[in-house]
Design a protein around this motif. Structure first.
Motif, PDB file in Angstrom:
ATOM      1  N   ALA A   1      19.950 -54.361  46.122  1.00  0.00           N
ATOM      2  CA  ALA A   1      19.977 -54.063  44.678  1.00  0.00           C
ATOM      3  C   ALA A   1      21.365 -53.615  44.232  1.00  0.00           C
ATOM      4  O   ALA A   1      21.843 -54.010  43.157  1.00  0.00           O
ATOM      5  CB  ALA A   1      18.945 -52.976  44.361  1.00  0.00           C
TER       6      ALA A   1
ATOM      7  N   MET B   1      23.751 -56.539  43.960  1.00  0.00           N
ATOM      8  CA  MET B   1      23.472 -57.351  42.772  1.00  0.00           C
ATOM      9  C   MET B   1      24.226 -56.831  41.552  1.00  0.00           C
ATOM     10  O   MET B   1      24.663 -57.613  40.697  1.00  0.00           O
ATOM     11  CB  MET B   1      21.964 -57.345  42.480  1.00  0.00           C
ATOM     12  CG  MET B   1      21.139 -58.224  43.388  1.00  0.00           C
ATOM     13  SD  MET B   1      19.400 -58.210  42.884  1.00  0.00           S
ATOM     14  CE  MET B   1      18.703 -59.356  44.071  1.00  0.00           C
ATOM     15  N   LEU B   2      24.379 -55.502  41.477  1.00  0.00           N
ATOM     16  CA  LEU B   2      25.031 -54.904  40.312  1.00  0.00           C
ATOM     17  C   LEU B   2      26.541 -54.811  40.467  1.00  0.00           C
ATOM     18  O   LEU B   2      27.278 -54.938  39.492  1.00  0.00           O
ATOM     19  CB  LEU B   2      24.456 -53.501  40.073  1.00  0.00           C
ATOM     20  CG  LEU B   2      22.968 -53.443  39.696  1.00  0.00           C
ATOM     21  CD1 LEU B   2      22.520 -52.004  39.543  1.00  0.00           C
ATOM     22  CD2 LEU B   2      22.699 -54.220  38.417  1.00  0.00           C
TER      23      LEU B   2
ATOM     24  N   GLY C   1      23.233 -59.273  48.869  1.00  0.00           N
ATOM     25  CA  GLY C   1      22.605 -58.972  47.581  1.00  0.00           C
ATOM     26  C   GLY C   1      23.233 -59.758  46.444  1.00  0.00           C
ATOM     27  O   GLY C   1      22.532 -60.324  45.605  1.00  0.00           O
ATOM     28  N   PHE C   2      24.572 -59.796  46.412  1.00  0.00           N
ATOM     29  CA  PHE C   2      25.247 -60.572  45.370  1.00  0.00           C
ATOM     30  C   PHE C   2      24.975 -62.059  45.540  1.00  0.00           C
ATOM     31  O   PHE C   2      24.888 -62.801  44.557  1.00  0.00           O
ATOM     32  CB  PHE C   2      26.749 -60.309  45.401  1.00  0.00           C
ATOM     33  CG  PHE C   2      27.503 -61.087  44.358  1.00  0.00           C
ATOM     34  CD1 PHE C   2      27.384 -60.764  43.019  1.00  0.00           C
ATOM     35  CD2 PHE C   2      28.309 -62.158  44.720  1.00  0.00           C
ATOM     36  CE1 PHE C   2      28.048 -61.506  42.050  1.00  0.00           C
ATOM     37  CE2 PHE C   2      28.990 -62.890  43.762  1.00  0.00           C
ATOM     38  CZ  PHE C   2      28.862 -62.548  42.419  1.00  0.00           C
TER      39      PHE C   2
ATOM     40  N   VAL D   1      22.157 -63.378  46.488  1.00  0.00           N
ATOM     41  CA  VAL D   1      20.863 -63.625  45.850  1.00  0.00           C
ATOM     42  C   VAL D   1      21.031 -63.774  44.336  1.00  0.00           C
ATOM     43  O   VAL D   1      20.509 -64.705  43.721  1.00  0.00           O
ATOM     44  CB  VAL D   1      19.869 -62.487  46.174  1.00  0.00           C
ATOM     45  CG1 VAL D   1      18.585 -62.633  45.352  1.00  0.00           C
ATOM     46  CG2 VAL D   1      19.544 -62.466  47.663  1.00  0.00           C
ATOM     47  N   TRP D   2      21.776 -62.836  43.740  1.00  0.00           N
ATOM     48  CA  TRP D   2      21.955 -62.852  42.290  1.00  0.00           C
ATOM     49  C   TRP D   2      22.758 -64.075  41.836  1.00  0.00           C
ATOM     50  O   TRP D   2      22.440 -64.697  40.816  1.00  0.00           O
ATOM     51  CB  TRP D   2      22.635 -61.564  41.847  1.00  0.00           C
ATOM     52  CG  TRP D   2      22.700 -61.420  40.355  1.00  0.00           C
ATOM     53  CD1 TRP D   2      23.796 -61.512  39.555  1.00  0.00           C
ATOM     54  CD2 TRP D   2      21.598 -61.161  39.476  1.00  0.00           C
ATOM     55  NE1 TRP D   2      23.465 -61.323  38.239  1.00  0.00           N
ATOM     56  CE2 TRP D   2      22.113 -61.102  38.162  1.00  0.00           C
ATOM     57  CE3 TRP D   2      20.232 -60.965  39.679  1.00  0.00           C
ATOM     58  CZ2 TRP D   2      21.309 -60.863  37.054  1.00  0.00           C
ATOM     59  CZ3 TRP D   2      19.435 -60.721  38.574  1.00  0.00           C
ATOM     60  CH2 TRP D   2      19.967 -60.673  37.284  1.00  0.00           C
ATOM     61  N   ASP D   3      23.778 -64.409  42.601  1.00  0.00           N
ATOM     62  CA  ASP D   3      24.637 -65.545  42.238  1.00  0.00           C
ATOM     63  C   ASP D   3      23.864 -66.854  42.327  1.00  0.00           C
ATOM     64  O   ASP D   3      23.991 -67.720  41.438  1.00  0.00           O
ATOM     65  CB  ASP D   3      25.850 -65.575  43.176  1.00  0.00           C
ATOM     66  CG  ASP D   3      26.884 -66.597  42.740  1.00  0.00           C
ATOM     67  OD1 ASP D   3      27.232 -66.623  41.549  1.00  0.00           O
ATOM     68  OD2 ASP D   3      27.343 -67.379  43.601  1.00  0.00           O
TER      69      ASP D   3
ATOM     70  N   TRP E   1      20.610 -67.193  42.054  1.00  0.00           N
ATOM     71  CA  TRP E   1      19.631 -67.224  40.970  1.00  0.00           C
ATOM     72  C   TRP E   1      20.298 -67.610  39.649  1.00  0.00           C
ATOM     73  O   TRP E   1      19.724 -68.340  38.840  1.00  0.00           O
ATOM     74  CB  TRP E   1      18.943 -65.875  40.848  1.00  0.00           C
ATOM     75  CG  TRP E   1      18.248 -65.694  39.523  1.00  0.00           C
ATOM     76  CD1 TRP E   1      18.550 -64.818  38.540  1.00  0.00           C
ATOM     77  CD2 TRP E   1      17.120 -66.440  39.038  1.00  0.00           C
ATOM     78  NE1 TRP E   1      17.704 -64.953  37.469  1.00  0.00           N
ATOM     79  CE2 TRP E   1      16.814 -65.956  37.744  1.00  0.00           C
ATOM     80  CE3 TRP E   1      16.361 -67.493  39.557  1.00  0.00           C
ATOM     81  CZ2 TRP E   1      15.770 -66.469  36.980  1.00  0.00           C
ATOM     82  CZ3 TRP E   1      15.316 -68.005  38.792  1.00  0.00           C
ATOM     83  CH2 TRP E   1      15.030 -67.488  37.523  1.00  0.00           C
ATOM     84  N   SER E   2      21.523 -67.117  39.426  1.00  0.00           N
ATOM     85  CA  SER E   2      22.242 -67.471  38.208  1.00  0.00           C
ATOM     86  C   SER E   2      22.486 -68.974  38.129  1.00  0.00           C
ATOM     87  O   SER E   2      22.557 -69.545  37.038  1.00  0.00           O
ATOM     88  CB  SER E   2      23.582 -66.716  38.151  1.00  0.00           C
ATOM     89  OG  SER E   2      23.376 -65.325  38.156  1.00  0.00           O
TER      90      SER E   2
ATOM     91  N   VAL F   1      17.897 -68.693  47.366  1.00  0.00           N
ATOM     92  CA  VAL F   1      17.269 -67.378  47.197  1.00  0.00           C
ATOM     93  C   VAL F   1      16.198 -67.173  48.255  1.00  0.00           C
ATOM     94  O   VAL F   1      16.103 -66.101  48.866  1.00  0.00           O
ATOM     95  CB  VAL F   1      16.677 -67.234  45.785  1.00  0.00           C
ATOM     96  CG1 VAL F   1      15.876 -65.940  45.678  1.00  0.00           C
ATOM     97  CG2 VAL F   1      17.787 -67.257  44.742  1.00  0.00           C
TER      98      VAL F   1
END
Length: 281
Positions: free
Chosen positions: A220, A223-224, A231-232, A234-236, A238-239, A246
């Motif tokens: 988490a 991601m932020l 974590g990043f 996963v976020w990247d 998904w973007s 993912v």
């Protein structure tokens, strides 16, 4: 048929039954669980063909990540192995710093009622705070993403180890301590010879829970904060609406968490010579 032959036949039958039970419990039943999960994923993917890949499609799409986990194709284009190592580094640094602080504090609380009365309210107030609530404070202090992530891991991994260590120390039989005082054993020797060995199962339970929380939190936080990390990733992905990657990251995160818990459990066996019980949050 003589008695020796009968015993040998019984022993062979017993060994075959034991082997069958081991295969059932360690291979067949877990395999059925994973198969059920994959079938559920497949069924959901059939209803969301516009976005969700099937397991087979995800496997094909992730072959490059799987076969080349440590590739380097540019400053920001790294294989998932490098991203995982970056996250593990942050987690282990924060977790070890937390353990260095938490275990002595747990001993103080468990051995001293005044310290327990002084620190317990503080722990009970800070323990429920969401890990992500610490991130703005960490960023204000360090002004950098990497030390901020380590600080969040450190602060959130403290509480289970402190609580379990203090519980273990306070649970040491008073009879043992009375005998030590009769023998005029110095306090430091009581801690080393009596309190620490009796508290080790509790300490390791706290460490296992803390490490599990640390691994949950880092995903988490990354991601932020961005940067290099699972974590990043996963976020990247998904973007980019790349759900195949993912799903791969989710599998890698879960498998890594399992291996981290297994490593702590094996260390506990090595140190205490006793099988650990399952650690729960």
């Amino acid at each position: 048929m003589n008695i020796a032959a009968v015993f040998a036949a019984v022993a062979r039958a017993s060994w075959k039954r034991s082997k069958a039970l081991v295969i059932r419990d360690t291979v067949i039943l877990p395999g059925l669980g994973f198969l059920g999960l994959i079938l559920l994923w497949w069924a959901i993917a059939l209803f969301r063909r516009d976005l969700m890949p099937t397991p087979a499609e995800a496997l094909v799409n992730n072959l490059d990540f799987i076969l080349n986990p440590f590739y380097q194709r540019g400053p920001g284009d790294l294989g998932i192995g490098w991203l995982l190592l970056a996250s593990l580094r942050r987690v282990l640094i924060g977790f070890l710093l937390g353990a260095v602080v938490a275990i002595p504090v747990g001993f103080l609380i468990g051995m001293s009622r005044p310290m327990m009365l002084a620190l317990n309210p503080l722990i009970q107030i800070l323990k429920p705070v969401s890990p992500l609530a610490w991130l703005p404070i960490a960023l204000a202090i360090f002004n950098l993403a990497n030390p901020s992530a380590i600080f969040v891991i450190f602060i959130t991994s403290l509480w289970p180890t402190i609580i379990n260590t203090s519980l273990g120390v306070s649970s040491v039989s008073q009879d043992f301590l009375d005998v030590a005082r009769v023998l005029e054993m110095p306090r430091w020797r009581q801690i080393y010879k009596i309190i620490l060995p009796a508290s080790l199962p509790y300490i390791f339970t706290g460490l296992r829970i803390s490490l599990g929380i640390a691994w949950l939190v880092i995903v988490a936080v990354e991601m932020l904060t961005g940067g290099i990390g699972i974590g990043f990733f996963v976020w990247d992905e998904w973007s980019r609406l790349n759900l195949s990657s993912v799903f791969l990251a989710v599998f890698v995160i879960g498998l890594t968490g399992l291996l981290l818990d297994f490593a702590i459990a094996q260390l506990q066996v090595l140190v205490t010579h006793r099988r650990p019980t399952a650690a729960t949050n």
